[in-house]
Design an enzyme around this catalytic site. Structure first.
Site, PDB file in Angstrom:
ATOM      1  N   LYS A   1       0.861  -1.194   0.000  1.00 52.54           N
ATOM      2  CA  LYS A   1       0.000   0.000   0.000  1.00 52.54           C
ATOM      3  C   LYS A   1       0.889   1.233   0.000  1.00 52.54           C
ATOM      4  O   LYS A   1       1.699   1.419   0.913  1.00 52.54           O
ATOM      5  CB  LYS A   1      -0.901  -0.005   1.249  1.00 52.54           C
ATOM      6  CG  LYS A   1      -1.580   1.344   1.542  1.00 52.54           C
ATOM      7  CD  LYS A   1      -2.428   1.295   2.824  1.00 52.54           C
ATOM      8  CE  LYS A   1      -2.983   2.676   3.193  1.00 52.54           C
ATOM      9  NZ  LYS A   1      -3.800   2.679   4.418  1.00 52.54           N
TER      10      LYS A   1
ATOM     11  N   ASP B   1      -2.748  10.334   3.194  1.00 54.07           N
ATOM     12  CA  ASP B   1      -4.096   9.862   3.511  1.00 54.07           C
ATOM     13  C   ASP B   1      -4.817  10.900   4.362  1.00 54.07           C
ATOM     14  O   ASP B   1      -4.695  10.910   5.587  1.00 54.07           O
ATOM     15  CB  ASP B   1      -4.021   8.510   4.243  1.00 54.07           C
ATOM     16  CG  ASP B   1      -5.402   7.961   4.580  1.00 54.07           C
ATOM     17  OD1 ASP B   1      -6.407   8.507   4.067  1.00 54.07           O
ATOM     18  OD2 ASP B   1      -5.472   6.976   5.351  1.00 54.07           O
TER      19      ASP B   1
ATOM     20  N   LYS C   1     -10.133  12.952   7.989  1.00 48.83           N
ATOM     21  CA  LYS C   1      -9.563  12.683   9.310  1.00 48.83           C
ATOM     22  C   LYS C   1      -9.537  13.962  10.136  1.00 48.83           C
ATOM     23  O   LYS C   1      -9.490  15.061   9.580  1.00 48.83           O
ATOM     24  CB  LYS C   1      -8.112  12.204   9.147  1.00 48.83           C
ATOM     25  CG  LYS C   1      -7.963  10.783   8.646  1.00 48.83           C
ATOM     26  CD  LYS C   1      -6.487  10.424   8.540  1.00 48.83           C
ATOM     27  CE  LYS C   1      -6.296   9.022   8.005  1.00 48.83           C
ATOM     28  NZ  LYS C   1      -6.811   7.964   8.872  1.00 48.83           N
TER      29      LYS C   1
ATOM     30  N   ASP D   1       1.802   6.963   5.042  1.00 54.58           N
ATOM     31  CA  ASP D   1       0.836   5.911   4.708  1.00 54.58           C
ATOM     32  C   ASP D   1       1.255   5.146   3.447  1.00 54.58           C
ATOM     33  O   ASP D   1       0.515   4.318   2.943  1.00 54.58           O
ATOM     34  CB  ASP D   1      -0.559   6.539   4.536  1.00 54.58           C
ATOM     35  CG  ASP D   1      -1.682   5.559   4.814  1.00 54.58           C
ATOM     36  OD1 ASP D   1      -1.434   4.561   5.525  1.00 54.58           O
ATOM     37  OD2 ASP D   1      -2.795   5.782   4.308  1.00 54.58           O
TER      38      ASP D   1
ATOM     39  N   ASP E   1     -12.059   6.674   4.231  1.00 58.13           N
ATOM     40  CA  ASP E   1     -10.781   6.565   4.944  1.00 58.13           C
ATOM     41  C   ASP E   1     -10.317   5.100   5.029  1.00 58.13           C
ATOM     42  O   ASP E   1      -9.176   4.836   5.406  1.00 58.13           O
ATOM     43  CB  ASP E   1     -10.936   7.163   6.348  1.00 58.13           C
ATOM     44  CG  ASP E   1      -9.589   7.477   6.998  1.00 58.13           C
ATOM     45  OD1 ASP E   1      -8.564   7.438   6.286  1.00 58.13           O
ATOM     46  OD2 ASP E   1      -9.578   7.767   8.204  1.00 58.13           O
TER      47      ASP E   1
ATOM     48  N   GLU F   1      -9.290   3.347   2.736  1.00 58.51           N
ATOM     49  CA  GLU F   1      -8.842   3.339   1.329  1.00 58.51           C
ATOM     50  C   GLU F   1      -7.756   2.305   1.052  1.00 58.51           C
ATOM     51  O   GLU F   1      -7.588   1.869  -0.081  1.00 58.51           O
ATOM     52  CB  GLU F   1      -8.333   4.741   0.944  1.00 58.51           C
ATOM     53  CG  GLU F   1      -6.872   5.050   1.292  1.00 58.51           C
ATOM     54  CD  GLU F   1      -6.570   5.047   2.785  1.00 58.51           C
ATOM     55  OE1 GLU F   1      -7.520   5.189   3.573  1.00 58.51           O
ATOM     56  OE2 GLU F   1      -5.396   4.881   3.149  1.00 58.51           O
TER      57      GLU F   1
ATOM     58  N   ARG G   1      -7.479  -0.865   1.973  1.00 48.33           N
ATOM     59  CA  ARG G   1      -8.010  -2.161   1.524  1.00 48.33           C
ATOM     60  C   ARG G   1      -8.570  -2.052   0.107  1.00 48.33           C
ATOM     61  O   ARG G   1      -8.641  -3.049  -0.603  1.00 48.33           O
ATOM     62  CB  ARG G   1      -9.053  -2.662   2.529  1.00 48.33           C
ATOM     63  CG  ARG G   1     -10.255  -1.783   2.668  1.00 48.33           C
ATOM     64  CD  ARG G   1     -11.015  -2.034   3.955  1.00 48.33           C
ATOM     65  NE  ARG G   1     -10.358  -1.460   5.127  1.00 48.33           N
ATOM     66  CZ  ARG G   1     -10.822  -1.549   6.359  1.00 48.33           C
ATOM     67  NH1 ARG G   1     -11.951  -2.194   6.604  1.00 48.33           N
ATOM     68  NH2 ARG G   1     -10.170  -0.991   7.364  1.00 48.33           N
TER      69      ARG G   1
HETATM   70  N1  BES Z   1      -3.783   4.799   7.036  1.00 55.09           N
HETATM   71  C1  BES Z   1      -4.842   4.556   7.923  1.00 55.09           C
HETATM   72  C2  BES Z   1      -4.438   3.652   9.078  1.00 55.09           C
HETATM   73  C3  BES Z   1      -3.560   4.272  10.131  1.00 55.09           C
HETATM   74  C4  BES Z   1      -4.079   5.110  11.094  1.00 55.09           C
HETATM   75  C5  BES Z   1      -2.228   3.963  10.175  1.00 55.09           C
HETATM   76  C6  BES Z   1      -3.263   5.636  12.068  1.00 55.09           C
HETATM   77  C7  BES Z   1      -1.410   4.476  11.152  1.00 55.09           C
HETATM   78  C8  BES Z   1      -1.922   5.330  12.102  1.00 55.09           C
HETATM   79  C9  BES Z   1      -5.990   3.858   7.202  1.00 55.09           C
HETATM   80  O1  BES Z   1      -6.162   4.221   5.880  1.00 55.09           O
HETATM   81  C10 BES Z   1      -7.247   4.223   7.920  1.00 55.09           C
HETATM   82  O2  BES Z   1      -7.609   5.361   7.892  1.00 55.09           O
HETATM   83  N2  BES Z   1      -7.883   3.233   8.548  1.00 55.09           N
HETATM   84  C11 BES Z   1      -9.066   3.437   9.280  1.00 55.09           C
HETATM   85  C12 BES Z   1     -10.057   2.378   8.857  1.00 55.09           C
HETATM   86  C13 BES Z   1     -11.442   2.619   9.317  1.00 55.09           C
HETATM   87  C14 BES Z   1     -12.033   3.814   8.591  1.00 55.09           C
HETATM   88  C15 BES Z   1     -12.269   1.382   9.050  1.00 55.09           C
HETATM   89  C16 BES Z   1      -8.741   3.311  10.759  1.00 55.09           C
HETATM   90  O3  BES Z   1      -7.904   2.481  11.117  1.00 55.09           O
HETATM   91  O4  BES Z   1      -9.316   4.069  11.539  1.00 55.09           O
HETATM   92 ZN    ZN Z   2      -4.482   4.858   4.902  1.00 58.01          ZN
HETATM   93 MN    MN Z   3      -7.349   5.953   5.640  1.00 60.79          MN
END
Ligand code: BES
Ligand code: ZN
Ligand code: MN
Length: 470
Positions: free
Chosen positions: A237, A242, A249, A260, A319, A321, A323
């Protein structure tokens, strides 16, 4: 960093001396233990008439492992750099079996992301490390040193690219880095831009990248060893920033989301190691790169996307994104290359950090032998990991009402496993290992042996995994 060997101690050259806890008083006569008690990664620098001596603590002798030695030599390099010393000698002695790790660690320790600071306040490069000892001219030792340099350089390459911010490191920039790597090692490199992504049906990657002026890329790097050897695909990824997209966010710490992309950038480092070591396995690296931004052409909650695999996904949260881009990359990897095993590496979920903290990568796999092997590598190299579950018990939450799948479950509990189980739907019957490096991809505070910022997590882990893959 230059690494040279010498059978005799060199006068006037700073010496790095490792000290066990029980020996502190003896090695440094007159020392007050409050000043230096040889705890792991504690240092004491003494200036003598001709040259300095840097004592580095190893902690208790009984608990010394490769990792202790890695961290101690890394600590030594950073400490010397911080006082303007750029050359030193180190007695290899009993640490010979850990030489690869030690050299790797020394190189990684010397790097700092300071290219945007004025030259005068940058860290001096560590120019030369002299290994002291008998029999260092043997082929075994030379190979160990060379391997350590390959690992260290690859990890630093990943960190250099990883630390570049979103206004520099765009999907296009990552594609250029991949092309440069491919040219250096004679790898196959194919890059799909918007046009090819549309033609071939990568609708999930296109959806995620839709809101940004920095258009997405799907990058494929191929290392071909032999037709008869097994093939492993590794999908990364690489979201260059992001923001969350329309499901934006909160502002606090959003700048961290420039990292990211570390899964995808890590794939570059893995390919670099695989090619340099000429590992006896075919490896396909696939980097799914996009920028997740809000905008007039962004994908939105409620959108229904027909992914590369043909499966449909309803977007619940823009968010989630990672997956999305990975499901297209995984389906393509399996469809195009029929690998014996497909791995993916991603800063995928905040939930993985909640579960494991910031020092272990989450491993999700139905292959317990592979998980165990990864765990063992992690304990030795410091690229630590821990197994977490995935499977049908989590998949129910990801099933769609209008579609095959939704991209975000309604419950927060088990979010890392929901994401992993979603990804697992796109690999068919191919054995699959998912690595969630959300917690480990970057470091928030500098360690004695490592600068803060991008870490290169997963690079050593996967490269070592591939080393004896069969
Ligand atoms: N890139 C983030 C995950 C992340 C968050 C990595 C904080 C490191 C620190 C990912 O794209 C994301 O936003 N995931 C969300 C998923 C949710 C919306 C189902 C998350 O983990 O909150
Ligand atoms: Zn992300
Ligand atoms: Mn995200």
């Amino acid at each position: 960093m230059n690494i040279v060997c010498s059978s005799k101690k060199i006068a006037n050259l700073t010496q790095i001396i490792f000290v066990y806890k029980t020996d502190a008083a003896e090695v440094v006569p007159g020392i007050h233990l409050k000043e230096f008690d040889a705890s792991a990664n504690h240092t004491l620098l003494l200036h003598e008439k001709t040259a300095a001596k840097l004592y580095v603590g190893l902690g208790s002798e009984a608990s010394v492992t490769e990792l202790t030695v890695r961290n101690a030599l890394g600590t030594a390099v950073r400490k010397l750099q911080s006082v303007g010393i750029s050359e030193a000698q180190w007695e290899v002695g009993a640490y010979k079996p850990f030489l690869t790790g030690a050299i790797d660690a020394a190189i990684v320790a010397s790097y700092e992301f300071d290219c945007y600071k004025p030259e005068t306040s940058r860290r001096i490069p560590f120019a030369q490390l002299t290994l002291l000892g008998k029999d260092l001219e043997t082929e075994d030792v030379q190979t160990a040193v060379a391997q350590g340099m390959i690992y260290g350089d690859a990890v630093n390459l990943v960190r250099r690219i990883g630390n570049e911010p979103g206004n520099v490191c765009t999907p296009e920039y990552i594609a250029e880095q991949a092309q440069a790597l491919a040219a250096m090692h004679d790898l196959n490199c194919e890059i799909f831009k918007k046009k090819e992504l549309k033609e071939k049906g990568f609708e999930a990657i296109l959806a995620v990248g839709g809101g940004s002026v920095n258009a997405p890329r799907l990058i494929t790097l191929q290392y071909e060893y032999d037709e008869k050897a097994p093939t492993v695909a590794i999908v990364g990824k690489a979201i260059t920033f992001d923001s969350g997209g329309i499901s934006i966010k909160p502002a606090a710490t959003m700048e961290e989301m420039k990292w990211d992309k570390m899964g995808g950038v890590g794939v570059l480092g893995i390919m670099d190691i695989v090619a340099r070591l000429k590992l006896p396995v075919n490896v396909v690296g696939i980097i799914c790169s996009a920028e997740n931004m809000p905008g007039g052409e962004s994908y939105r909650p409620g959108d229904i996307i027909k992914t590369y695999s043909g499966k449909t996904v309803e977007v619940i949260n823009t968010d989630a994104e990672g997956r999305m881009v990975l499901c297209d990359g995984l389906a393509y990897a399996v469809d195009k290359f029929a690998p014996d095993c497909v791995m993916d590496m991603a800063t995928l979920t905040g939930a993985c950090c909640v579960a494991l903290g910031l020092r272990r990568t989450g491993v999700f796999s139905t292959d317990s032998k592979a998980s165990h092997k990864l765990h063992t590598i992690g304990e030795r190299t410091g690229d630590r990991c821990w197994s977490l579950p995935m499977g049908e018990e989590y998949l129910d939450a990801m099933k769609g009402h209008y579609t095959d799948l939704i991209n975000s479950a309604s419950s927060r509990y088990g979010s890392a496993s929901f994401a992993a189980s979603f990804l697992n739907e796109f690999v068919g019957q191919t054995p699959h290992i998912h690595l969630d490096i959300a917690g480990t991809g970057w470091l928030l505070d500098t360690e004695p042996y490592l600068a803060k910022g991008a870490t290169g997590a997963g690079v050593r882990l996967v490269a070592e995994f591939l080393k004896d893959y069969h």
